[in-house]
Design a protein around this motif. Structure first.
Motif, PDB file in Angstrom:
ATOM      1  N   ARG A  31      44.995  37.051  48.454  1.00 16.01           N
ATOM      2  CA  ARG A  31      44.871  35.714  47.860  1.00 16.01           C
ATOM      3  C   ARG A  31      44.441  34.750  48.973  1.00 16.01           C
ATOM      4  N   ARG A  32      43.226  34.279  48.872  1.00  9.12           N
ATOM      5  CA  ARG A  32      42.646  33.468  49.943  1.00  9.12           C
ATOM      6  C   ARG A  32      42.687  31.977  49.594  1.00  9.12           C
ATOM      7  N   ASP A  33      42.889  31.173  50.641  1.00  7.61           N
ATOM      8  CA  ASP A  33      42.872  29.718  50.506  1.00  7.61           C
ATOM      9  C   ASP A  33      43.917  29.222  49.495  1.00  7.61           C
TER      10      ASP A  33
ATOM     11  N   THR B  17      46.319  30.105  53.277  1.00 11.64           N
ATOM     12  CA  THR B  17      45.829  31.364  53.824  1.00 11.64           C
ATOM     13  C   THR B  17      44.349  31.221  54.159  1.00 11.64           C
ATOM     14  N   TYR B  18      43.915  31.975  55.168  1.00  7.50           N
ATOM     15  CA  TYR B  18      42.525  31.888  55.587  1.00  7.50           C
ATOM     16  C   TYR B  18      41.585  32.495  54.548  1.00  7.50           C
ATOM     17  N   ARG B  19      40.385  31.953  54.512  1.00  8.14           N
ATOM     18  CA  ARG B  19      39.416  32.385  53.498  1.00  8.14           C
ATOM     19  C   ARG B  19      38.695  33.674  53.864  1.00  8.14           C
ATOM     20  N   HIS B  20      38.462  33.887  55.167  1.00  7.78           N
ATOM     21  CA  HIS B  20      37.506  34.928  55.545  1.00  7.78           C
ATOM     22  C   HIS B  20      38.096  36.046  56.403  1.00  7.78           C
ATOM     23  N   THR B  21      39.412  36.144  56.519  1.00  8.66           N
ATOM     24  CA  THR B  21      39.996  37.210  57.333  1.00  8.66           C
ATOM     25  C   THR B  21      39.718  38.576  56.701  1.00  8.66           C
TER      26      THR B  21
ATOM     27  N   THR C 268      48.355  32.184  65.122  1.00  7.22           N
ATOM     28  CA  THR C 268      48.320  33.568  65.570  1.00  7.22           C
ATOM     29  C   THR C 268      48.992  34.485  64.562  1.00  7.22           C
ATOM     30  N   ILE C 269      49.988  33.959  63.856  1.00  7.19           N
ATOM     31  CA  ILE C 269      50.690  34.730  62.830  1.00  7.19           C
ATOM     32  C   ILE C 269      49.974  34.619  61.490  1.00  7.19           C
ATOM     33  N   LEU C 270      49.566  33.414  61.141  1.00  9.46           N
ATOM     34  CA  LEU C 270      48.903  33.197  59.857  1.00  9.46           C
ATOM     35  C   LEU C 270      47.639  34.029  59.708  1.00  9.46           C
TER      36      LEU C 270
END
Length: 307
Positions: free
Chosen positions: A164-166, A178-182, A245-247
């Motif tokens: 689940r992004r962003d 949450t990051y979009r592109h990890t 760094t964790i996210l």
């Protein structure tokens, strides 16, 4: 006055420079060879020790199931069923199983839920060659034992579809998302959230230096004694939101994948037949009973398995 100008073939020493250079190179070759072999050995040991490398023993389980039991609050009959459920699932898929009592971990006067953090770290030291560790709260039942972690959840192709992004870390309007592109290959920590926030009752974490760093941060004495209203859960939300760094290594996946709740009207993430897990989140409240809720689902699970 004239000075003698050396010719192009002039030698200032009895040895040609190129000859000296070649001799020095020959002498250094053994040193370079040794250093190269040491570098290869170092990388191999790092991979081997982290559980990610090709040198992992063939009998090392890829996934380890971790559960912490609280014998002060629950009957032996109840806990025996919890253990039976975990053993059945781990045996079916060749997973490791790590079950410990909460009293084995020194968490001082902190709530017992904190024991999940050192227990997971302990499991990683025991199963040093395994890759993924699945912590599952004792107040949970694996309802669909056919589900395989490494193919349905942690495989990059599957995880990429679940991520689940962003989305806000703490719904509905946390500014940290949450990051979009990890890429899914870089994810080391997988869990779900409910309408209140992150829920660590069921999570997956990948063995390695990052996991040890993260668990150490989560278990920091300052966080443990801070007095968060929801103890280790709110401490987790704090560090995820304040430490990129964790996210960046975190993936939130839909609640029903690994952390369904008992069926409650209008609540997203409620259990339906076929779900992997049911987790009796909040069942320790005075108006509820963990053992009664567990028994109801335990019986329905038994009937389903007999079909």
């Amino acid at each position: 006055m004239q000075f003698a100008v050396p010719t192009r073939n002039h030698r200032s020493s009895p040895f040609m420079f190129s000859s000296v250079s070649r001799q020095l190179s020959r002498r250094r070759r053994p040193l370079y060879l040794v250093l190269g072999l040491l570098a290869i050995l170092f990388v191999a040991l790092k991979l081997w020790g982290s559980g990610h490398g090709l040198m992992r023993p063939g009998d090392a389980p890829e996934v380890v199931l971790v559960t912490v039991l609280d014998r002060k609050k629950y009957s032996e009959e109840y806990l025996a069923k919890v253990i039976e459920n975990r053993k059945e699932y781990a045996t079916a898929h060749g997973y490791g199983l790590f079950i410990r009592d909460s009293t084995e971990y020194d968490i001082n006067d902190a709530p017992d839920g904190w024991a999940r953090v050192p227990a997971t770290r302990h499991a990683m030291s025991v199963y040093s060659y395994s890759e993924w560790f699945w912590f599952l709260d004792q107040n949970s039942i694996i309802m669909n034992p056919s589900t395989k972690i490494e193919t349905t959840i942690t495989a990059p192709k599957a995880l990429g579809l679940w991520m689940r992004r962003d989305v806000p870390i703490v719904p509905p309007d946390s500014v940290i998302k949450t990051y979009r592109h990890t890429p899914p290959e870089r994810i080391n920590f997988i869990l779900t959230q409910d309408h209140d926030g992150l829920n660590p009752g069921s999570f997956l974490i990948r063995q390695g230096p990052w996991a040890k760093f993260f668990l150490d941060v989560w278990m920091d004495p300052m966080l443990k004694t801070y007095g968060f209203q929801k103890a280790e859960q709110m401490a987790l939300e704090h560090i995820v939101q304040w430490h990129p760094t964790i996210l960046v290594k975190l993936a939130l996946i839909p609640q029903k994948t690994i952390n369904s709740y008992p069926t409650l009207p209008g609540q997203e993430g409620s259990y339906t037949e076929g779900d992997f897990v049911v987790h009796f989140q909040g069942c320790e409240a005075p108006e509820r009973s963990c053992e009664k809720e567990f028994e109801r689902f335990w019986e329905s699970r038994g009937r389903a398995l007999k079909r």
